[in-house]
Each structure stands twice: as structure tokens, then as C-alpha cells.
Design a protein around this motif. Structure first.
Motif, PDB file in Angstrom:
ATOM      1  N   LYS A 299      -5.915  -3.060   5.288  1.00 23.20           N
ATOM      2  CA  LYS A 299      -5.706  -1.904   6.155  1.00 23.20           C
ATOM      3  C   LYS A 299      -5.679  -0.606   5.354  1.00 23.20           C
ATOM      4  O   LYS A 299      -6.368   0.369   5.693  1.00 23.20           O
ATOM      5  CB  LYS A 299      -4.412  -2.067   6.945  1.00 23.20           C
ATOM      6  CG  LYS A 299      -4.045  -0.873   7.809  1.00 23.20           C
ATOM      7  CD  LYS A 299      -2.730  -1.105   8.540  1.00 23.20           C
ATOM      8  CE  LYS A 299      -2.292   0.140   9.305  1.00 23.20           C
ATOM      9  NZ  LYS A 299      -1.001  -0.074  10.017  1.00 23.20           N
ATOM     10  N   ARG A 300      -4.889  -0.575   4.295  1.00 18.17           N
ATOM     11  CA  ARG A 300      -4.773   0.651   3.510  1.00 18.17           C
ATOM     12  C   ARG A 300      -6.088   1.022   2.847  1.00 18.17           C
ATOM     13  O   ARG A 300      -6.469   2.205   2.812  1.00 18.17           O
ATOM     14  CB  ARG A 300      -3.674   0.495   2.453  1.00 18.17           C
ATOM     15  CG  ARG A 300      -2.259   0.457   3.021  1.00 18.17           C
ATOM     16  CD  ARG A 300      -1.223   0.478   1.919  1.00 18.17           C
ATOM     17  NE  ARG A 300      -1.312   1.722   1.150  1.00 18.17           N
ATOM     18  CZ  ARG A 300      -0.668   1.928  -0.011  1.00 18.17           C
ATOM     19  NH1 ARG A 300       0.073   0.955  -0.535  1.00 18.17           N
ATOM     20  NH2 ARG A 300      -0.787   3.080  -0.634  1.00 18.17           N
ATOM     21  N   ASP A 324     -10.926  -2.455  14.174  1.00 21.98           N
ATOM     22  CA  ASP A 324      -9.663  -2.532  13.446  1.00 21.98           C
ATOM     23  C   ASP A 324      -9.060  -1.154  13.274  1.00 21.98           C
ATOM     24  O   ASP A 324      -7.845  -0.959  13.465  1.00 21.98           O
ATOM     25  CB  ASP A 324      -9.868  -3.172  12.071  1.00 21.98           C
ATOM     26  CG  ASP A 324     -10.216  -4.645  12.156  1.00 21.98           C
ATOM     27  OD1 ASP A 324      -9.775  -5.307  13.123  1.00 21.98           O
ATOM     28  OD2 ASP A 324     -10.939  -5.127  11.268  1.00 21.98           O
ATOM     29  N   TRP A 328      -5.418   0.254  14.402  1.00 17.39           N
ATOM     30  CA  TRP A 328      -4.457   0.780  13.433  1.00 17.39           C
ATOM     31  C   TRP A 328      -4.058   2.222  13.763  1.00 17.39           C
ATOM     32  O   TRP A 328      -2.885   2.577  13.637  1.00 17.39           O
ATOM     33  CB  TRP A 328      -5.056   0.711  12.035  1.00 17.39           C
ATOM     34  CG  TRP A 328      -5.277  -0.685  11.535  1.00 17.39           C
ATOM     35  CD1 TRP A 328      -4.585  -1.813  11.885  1.00 17.39           C
ATOM     36  CD2 TRP A 328      -6.281  -1.104  10.595  1.00 17.39           C
ATOM     37  NE1 TRP A 328      -5.100  -2.901  11.228  1.00 17.39           N
ATOM     38  CE2 TRP A 328      -6.136  -2.513  10.424  1.00 17.39           C
ATOM     39  CE3 TRP A 328      -7.284  -0.462   9.873  1.00 17.39           C
ATOM     40  CZ2 TRP A 328      -6.939  -3.253   9.578  1.00 17.39           C
ATOM     41  CZ3 TRP A 328      -8.092  -1.190   9.020  1.00 17.39           C
ATOM     42  CH2 TRP A 328      -7.924  -2.574   8.867  1.00 17.39           C
TER      43      TRP A 328
END
Length: 331
Positions: A299-300, A324, A328
Motif C-alpha cells: 500500500k505505501r 486498490d 485506500w
């Protein structure tokens, strides 16, 4: 220019917590920036994972409708379609047939999800038996794409897409004069309102490997370096972009994105024109592989990567991470 100095000037004051970081943030990533690519195959009831692109699938037309509905619910404004026909030939004739896989997909998607903005990739590599991006001419054993013959086929392709209901066309073959030909073809057919997003600076990159697996578009011989750009060149990219703008492109694209952010910045700084970046399959798959091994925080890394593309000047990002990212960003 910094006018103060430590200890009176402390830049960490504006990093104290998330609220102040948000307030002074210079670049923001939004769901509005995203385009989601989709691969469509013949058949029914097909949702087939692409081995080299974990989490990405080939869909039959009936199944892609369900996927587009989910994409719309996430707030992603646009999709770009890549078709994989059942039969291929030397001309790539399915690409400009009114009954071609993309044409039928557009009509079906627009009927089911009329609000979705549908962009079509305009090329021939997925449709030709030889896997090259246009009509081939051969001299003995030496073959190359016939640029001007391909322009005539591109006109037919974009008009068939517009007739089926496409909102935008995105030519990716890097033929000289393709934007002029496509604009003329659309205008002559009465589709003056259909915009063109040109793959204006598309490099002959090693990052396309998983896409060629997904779209079954690898060339059967040779490579595409005679028409895609040399990765060493940036001034040539600016010339390509300038020509495409002059010929009528509404948006210009740099592809790939991750290793070409200097090109994105140069294009944006030079032309101040709507600029797209394609976060390509190889970039996607590398992150997926590293995350699967526990080496990175997916994610980061994804959010940082796409933010860096925005920071370099991209207004729009085509990315397989779009779903995604939309989730997020909404958290």
C-alpha cells in the motif's frame, strides 16, 4: 529561497502531525486521476487471472460488465479497453470490425453502465497474426510496419470505436502522422467531439513483458524498436509530443511512467498540456512480487509511486492499481 535559519527556522514544525501535513501538502493523489485498464476475451463466463499480473484478469464481455459496475462504485471515472480476439490475421481486421470484440464490449458496457467513461486502446498488436502494430510490408525476409498503410487502417479502427459508443480513443502504435489521420477520420465521420489521448512518447521498454502475456501481443519476430522510442532519448520525446499536439491530440501520454518521470516533467513543463502517465504492467508486477515476498509494504509503495508520478507532472495515471488505490483513498 529560504530567508531564515536554524534555530528560528524549524521545518519540522509543519510535519508535527497528519493534520498539518495535509494542510501544507503540495501534491495530492485522487481517485479522479485514475484510469483502469481491462483485458477482454471471447467467450462467456470467463474471469481468468493473468499469471504474470497477480490480481489482474482477462474477462469475457458478460463478466467485464460486472467488473465495470464495481469500478464505478469505487468512483474511478474511466476505463481503457484492450481486446484479445479469437481469430487474428495479417491486417488485424477484428480491430475495425463493427462486430469486433472491442466494439461489442463498448456497446455492452455502455448499455449496462452508461456513466462510465470508456476509452479504447487503438493499435493492432493484439489483433495481428504477426503481433506488430500495423500493416507489414516485406522485402524478402526483411519486414517492417508500413506507416502510411497503417494510418488508413487506424482511421477505420477509430471510427468503428466511435460508432460503437467509445468516449475517447487512445492510439498507441507510434506511427508518424497517426494523430492527424485519426483526427481527420473522426471528423469526416461526424465524430468531432471524440477526444484523442495519444501515446505520444511511448518507449521500446522492457517493462511491457507482463502486458504482452496478458494481451497475447508479443511480436512473432523481431521487436518494435523501429517505431517505439529509444529509452535513451528525451529531446525526441518532446518533438513527438509537439507533433501530436499540432496534429490535434487532446491529451498526451508518456509510457512507461516509473523510469521516465524526467520525461513526464519535461513534457508538462514544456507544453502545459493535459498529460497522462501509464504505470505499466512491469511496474505493477515488480511491486506485487516484492510485496508477496514481504519485502515491501504494498500500500505505501503504491501510493508513494503514484504520488511521485503526479508530482512529476502527470494529470492522469493509467494504472492496474486503480481499484486498490480507490479503496485506500476512501479509508
Amino acid at each position: 529561497m529560504i530567508t531564515g535559519k536554524f534555530p528560528q527556522l524549524r521545518l519540522r514544525r509543519l510535519r508535527k502531525n497528519e493534520n498539518i501535513r495535509r494542510m501544507v501538502r503540495e501534491t495530492n493523489l485522487s481517485v479522479d486521476d485514475l484510469i483502469y485498464p481491462l483485458f477482454i476475451v471471447e467467450g462467456e463466463g470467463i474471469k481468468e487471472e493473468i499469471k504474470s499480473m497477480p490480481g489482474q484478469f482477462r474477462y469475457s464481455i458478460d463478466k467485464v460488465v460486472d467488473e465495470v459496475k464495481k469500478i464505478k462504485e469505487l468512483g474511478i471515472p474511466a476505463i481503457i479497453l484492450f481486446g484479445i480476439p479469437e481469430h487474428k490475421d495479417e491486417l488485424g481486421s477484428d480491430s475495425f470490425s463493427d462486430n469486433g470484440i472491442i466494439q461489442r464490449s463498448i456497446r455492452t458496457i455502455k448499455e449496462a453502465v452508461p456513466e462510465m467513461y470508456v476509452i479504447t486502446d487503438v493499435c493492432f498488436c493484439e489483433y495481428t497474426s504477426h503481433g506488430h502494430c500495423g500493416y507489414l510490408k516485406c522485402n524478402g525476409n526483411i519486414c517492417d510496419v508500413d506507416n502510411d498503410k497503417t494510418l488508413e487502417l487506424l482511421k477505420k479502427q477509430v471510427v468503428s470505436h466511435a460508432r460503437a459508443g467509445a468516449d475517447m480513443v487512445a492510439p498507441s502504435g507510434m506511427m508518424d502522422g497517426m494523430i492527424k489521420a485519426i483526427r481527420e477520420g473522426l471528423d469526416e465521420a461526424g465524430y468531432t467531439d471524440i477526444p484523442i489521448m495519444s501515446y505520444a512518447a511511448k518507449y521500446a521498454s522492457a517493462y511491457y513483458g507482463p502486458f504482452r502475456d496478458a494481451a497475447e501481443s508479443a511480436p512473432s519476430f523481431g521487436d518494435r524498436r523501429s517505431y517505439q522510442m529509444d529509452p535513451a532519448n528525451i529531446n525526441e520525446a518532446l518533438r513527438e509530443v509537439a507533433l501530436d499536439i499540432e496534429e490535434g491530440a487532446d491529451i498526451v501520454m508518456v509510457k512507461p511512467a516509473l523510469s521516465y518521470m524526467d520525461v513526464i516533467k519535461a513534457v508538462k513543463d514544456t507544453f502545459k498540456y493535459p498529460t497522462a502517465a501509464y504505470n505499466v504492467s512491469g511496474e505493477y508486477s515488480m511491486i506485487k512480487a516484492a510485496a508477496a515476498n514481504g519485502w515491501i509494504d504494498e500500500k505505501r509503495v503504491v501510493l508513494e509511486t503514484l504520488l511521485s508520478m503526479k508530482r512529476s507532472g502527470a494529470d492522469i495515471i493509467l494504472t492496474y492499481f486503480a481499484k486498490d488505490v480507490a479503496k485506500w483513498l476512501s479509508e
